[in-house]
Design an enzyme around this catalytic site. Structure first.
Site, PDB file in Angstrom:
ATOM      1  N   ASP B 137     -13.866  -7.823  13.906  1.00 11.96           N
ATOM      2  CA  ASP B 137     -12.322  -6.773  13.459  1.00 11.96           C
ATOM      3  C   ASP B 137     -11.687  -8.515  13.389  1.00 11.96           C
ATOM      4  O   ASP B 137     -10.431  -7.622  12.617  1.00 11.96           O
ATOM      5  CB  ASP B 137     -12.265  -6.475  13.798  1.00 11.96           C
ATOM      6  CG  ASP B 137     -12.891  -5.057  14.390  1.00 11.96           C
ATOM      7  OD1 ASP B 137     -13.432  -4.801  13.976  1.00 11.96           O
ATOM      8  OD2 ASP B 137     -12.539  -3.996  15.709  1.00 11.96           O
ATOM      9  N   GLY B 180     -13.564  -1.318  11.050  1.00 11.06           N
ATOM     10  CA  GLY B 180     -12.072  -1.394  11.497  1.00 11.06           C
ATOM     11  C   GLY B 180     -11.517  -0.618  11.353  1.00 11.06           C
ATOM     12  O   GLY B 180     -10.878  -0.259  10.655  1.00 11.06           O
ATOM     13  N   GLU B 236     -12.607   2.700   7.157  1.00 10.50           N
ATOM     14  CA  GLU B 236     -12.851   4.259   8.173  1.00 10.50           C
ATOM     15  C   GLU B 236     -11.914   4.337   9.152  1.00 10.50           C
ATOM     16  O   GLU B 236     -11.734   5.371   9.485  1.00 10.50           O
ATOM     17  CB  GLU B 236     -14.193   3.173   9.689  1.00 10.50           C
ATOM     18  CG  GLU B 236     -13.609   2.463  10.476  1.00 10.50           C
ATOM     19  CD  GLU B 236     -14.459   1.902  11.069  1.00 10.50           C
ATOM     20  OE1 GLU B 236     -15.201   2.961  11.564  1.00 10.50           O
ATOM     21  OE2 GLU B 236     -14.746   0.908  12.088  1.00 10.50           O
ATOM     22  N   LEU B 294     -25.480  -1.931  10.166  1.00 11.12           N
ATOM     23  CA  LEU B 294     -25.636  -3.478   8.991  1.00 11.12           C
ATOM     24  C   LEU B 294     -24.768  -4.826   8.907  1.00 11.12           C
ATOM     25  O   LEU B 294     -25.401  -5.363   9.219  1.00 11.12           O
ATOM     26  CB  LEU B 294     -25.850  -3.041   7.960  1.00 11.12           C
ATOM     27  CG  LEU B 294     -26.990  -2.042   8.220  1.00 11.12           C
ATOM     28  CD1 LEU B 294     -27.418  -1.165   6.005  1.00 11.12           C
ATOM     29  CD2 LEU B 294     -27.930  -2.297   9.076  1.00 11.12           C
ATOM     30  N   GLN B 295     -23.061  -4.099   8.867  1.00 11.47           N
ATOM     31  CA  GLN B 295     -22.124  -5.032   8.954  1.00 11.47           C
ATOM     32  C   GLN B 295     -21.563  -6.074   9.628  1.00 11.47           C
ATOM     33  O   GLN B 295     -21.514  -7.315  10.127  1.00 11.47           O
ATOM     34  CB  GLN B 295     -20.881  -5.106   7.947  1.00 11.47           C
ATOM     35  CG  GLN B 295     -19.917  -3.618   9.710  1.00 11.47           C
ATOM     36  CD  GLN B 295     -19.311  -2.461   8.396  1.00 11.47           C
ATOM     37  OE1 GLN B 295     -18.460  -3.285   7.623  1.00 11.47           O
ATOM     38  NE2 GLN B 295     -19.893  -1.591   8.737  1.00 11.47           N
ATOM     39  N   ARG B 296     -22.304  -5.770  11.251  1.00 10.05           N
ATOM     40  CA  ARG B 296     -22.629  -6.872  12.440  1.00 10.05           C
ATOM     41  C   ARG B 296     -23.540  -6.922  12.467  1.00 10.05           C
ATOM     42  O   ARG B 296     -23.783  -7.761  13.576  1.00 10.05           O
ATOM     43  CB  ARG B 296     -21.417  -5.980  13.009  1.00 10.05           C
ATOM     44  CG  ARG B 296     -22.094  -4.867  13.886  1.00 10.05           C
ATOM     45  CD  ARG B 296     -21.272  -4.934  15.366  1.00 10.05           C
ATOM     46  NE  ARG B 296     -22.022  -4.052  16.444  1.00 10.05           N
ATOM     47  CZ  ARG B 296     -22.122  -2.537  17.999  1.00 10.05           C
ATOM     48  NH1 ARG B 296     -20.634  -2.672  17.362  1.00 10.05           N
ATOM     49  NH2 ARG B 296     -23.465  -2.590  18.320  1.00 10.05           N
TER      50      ARG B 296
END
Lengths: 404, 404
Positions: B137, B180, B236, B294-296
């Protein structure tokens, strides 16, 4: 022979569809008879609109850079031409004196090529019509596999490698919904994420087998009892025993509940299955992701085997167009000689146009919630070199001490 | 000084959190005073359960391999210890004769370190307490940026590079929802996908600015008129002028419609905004993705700058623990000397424990739907080397010919 050729790209873009485009454009330069390569913007729609560009004027350097770029550089279309549309395509092709038409796409694109081919023959116009394969769904008949699938499969495998470790770090249920409405190949690719016993995905659901919510709950419950966590790969196309997609059933149920105010979108299947697991099994930590467009368009996740084969499929298209006295589709076949290598054949359009290949029984585990080792052996060499490696700590335990 | 140290990992896993773990374990080996490095499984929970492993017995080779592996190798936890929990941590630490405690995590983890530090002081037990930063974040105070964020930002940038080209090939609206809840850094990273004028994302919505559906429709309409397509990055955590998250508003609305039968999951915001655009603007092709886990956790998308810094943050943690006569947090700072380089400081825990950093006004465009060039300058060097390059055809047009 022909001097002027036309190429277009159709259907959903892939990570390597521009390799086939570059393959056609650059192979054409090797043959002195061919002096012009046109490209149509946005597939067949670009042909009927005469929205054409001259690829002969592109430098080799830029074509090579475009080949490495994902998505369709010429643009694509979802148009599925009928006979009238195909005759219009043919009229433009004839007006521009084009001698060969190459369409890079899936089974719908193959069908378009077939109808254009018939229109040309009916008019006694000498047009060579070639289909070059492409689809992340891997559902083209005759082919061992199709360009675009290995790179998308690599994305799915890498996604589940990470999701499995994330889930091991913070245990619970993780559910990833993968593209493929009728064929389960891309969902099945999740199995290649496993590198150690106990690794997820622990459950894999394919559209080739009827999906039952009751069995699903039991499978998840059993996995939670065994591993304390559960990673699931599930196809967007799963359907019940009657063939009704589960996504549709859920949408109908909810729309009725909400008096028509609710319409389910792309993430609904993952969301609803997550909630169903939570409610039915009384589990707290359940997460669902829908891989969506990332799995076909993510920049920077590509199989080098896929790149080479997509390039070669384009090159072979030009070679077959020159050497064979007929129209057809370039098809990819696995050579039986030791190790992995691909060979190319020239196949009649009728054999794959408009048809869909499904996963064979030999690739699906008898329990219906996994793939077989034969599938992993089939897919492994296609994923290419340099896959990330997942390492674990040795985990030497420290003896407990009584605290006050 | 201390002979025995303990390390744990907390919160959401990242692509580089194991670099910090390896940094601590390997740096400790350089100091002859330290002879034992313990690791706790699943964060602070592993401490109170005495679920400890001896990292001193791991080979350097395996620690290096683990460092390259995403997600928390020791496991993580969402536990947010209160004072009683922290006192229990302290009791185990004391029973095992541990002299230094390292916790790799975000602002909640920093707060845990702070309370454990107080418990040790209250008991006159000599425990060195160190927080090592980590969070995708990027919302830790004092730090220029935090390990884990650059790799997640790279994923988001690469995702939008591909999504932009996919959208150009098949025009319409594409909407990607990025993690985030309170800080927009990760969503803002989508801007780094642009390499050419006209590239998406054309609109970026951050939680730092109030979100209005009416302005949103107008923004999308204007973009469609200008570019014939529209790529949107949206956090989000977007909220209305009163601070109510849009996702919550939608959930409430739908739950009421459905008499409590509908509960919105992870993909709901993307799905509902997509439907809202379709209905309000009368557009056909609207697609929404939620990047989700997926993004993390995606394996194989990592910034080498992030890897180096996460490693160094762990190493510095050990060095500060030995050299400074106090507890604290390792913080990352941008050096003002030409080009990009990072420096490390040792900061009091109170300055960041439990606090959240937001995007500064200088990083947000005045229109509220984009970032500034200053943000792109800030993020670009963090993304690391080898970003995929997006190439385009030169597009030399072919003159139209009258067809019959």
């Amino acid at each position: 022979m022909f001097q002027k050729i036309l190429v277009a790209q159709g259907g959903g873009p892939t990570a390597v569809i521009n390799q086939s485009l570059a393959g056609i454009a650059l192979e054409a330069r090797k043959h002195s008879g061919i002096n012009t390569v046109y490209g149509a913007f946005h597939g067949v729609r670009g042909i009927i609109n005469q929205d054409l560009v001259d690829l002969s004027k592109e430098t080799r350097e830029n074509l090579e850079a475009v080949a490495e770029t994902p998505a369709a550089a010429l643009g694509s279309t979802r148009d599925k031409p009928d006979r009238k549309y195909c005759e219009e395509i043919f009229r433009v092709v004839r007006a521009h004196g084009i001698g060969a038409f190459f369409y890079i796409g899936g089974n719908d694109s193959a069908d378009t090529v077939r109808i254009v081919s018939e229109a040309a023959r009916a008019d006694n116009y000498p047009l060579r019509c070639i289909h070059v394969p492409k689809t992340i769904d891997n559902d083209l008949m005759v082919n061992d596999h199709t360009p675009g699938f290995p790179s998308a499969a690599r994305f799915v495998a890498q996604a589940f490698m990470g999701a499995n470790l994330d889930n091991a770090a913070l245990p619970g249920v993780y559910l990833g919904v993968v593209m493929g409405r009728h064929a389960g190949f891309l969902t099945a690719a999740a199995a290649l994420a496993r590198t150690d016993s106990g690794d997820g995905p622990h459950l894999i659901y394919l559209p080739e087998r009827p999906f039952s919510l009751d069995s699903f709950y039991q499978d998840v419950k059993r996995t939670m009892e065994k591993h304390g966590r559960c990673v699931i790969a599930i196809s967007e196309g799963i359907a019940d025993a009657k063939g009704t997609p589960i996504a549709t059933t859920l949408a109908t149920k909810v729309e009725k509940d909400a008096h028509g105010n609710v319409e389910l979108g792309g993430g609904a299947l993952a969301d609803y299955l997550s909630k169903a697991i939570k409610d039915t099994l009384g589990l707290k930590r359940v997460r669902g992701d829908t891989f969506g467009y990332l799995q076909r368009s993510f920049a920077g996740c590509v199989s080098d085997v896929d790149q080479r084969e997509a390039r070669e499929a384009g090159e072979k298209g030009v070679q077959f167009a020159l050497a064979e006295g007929r129209d057809g589709s370039v098809t990819i076949h696995r050579q039986s000689t030791g190790g992995y290598s691909a060979g190319y054949k020239f196949t009649a359009l009728e054999e794959l146009a408009g048809k869909t290949k499904h996963m064979s029984d030999a690739f699906i585990a008898p329990n219906g919630s996994d793939v077989t080792p034969a599938f992993c052996d089939y897919l492994a060499p296609l994923l290419g070199s340099g896959l990330p490696k997942m390492a674990r700590l040795g985990r030497q335990p420290v003896a407990k001490i009584k605290t006050d």
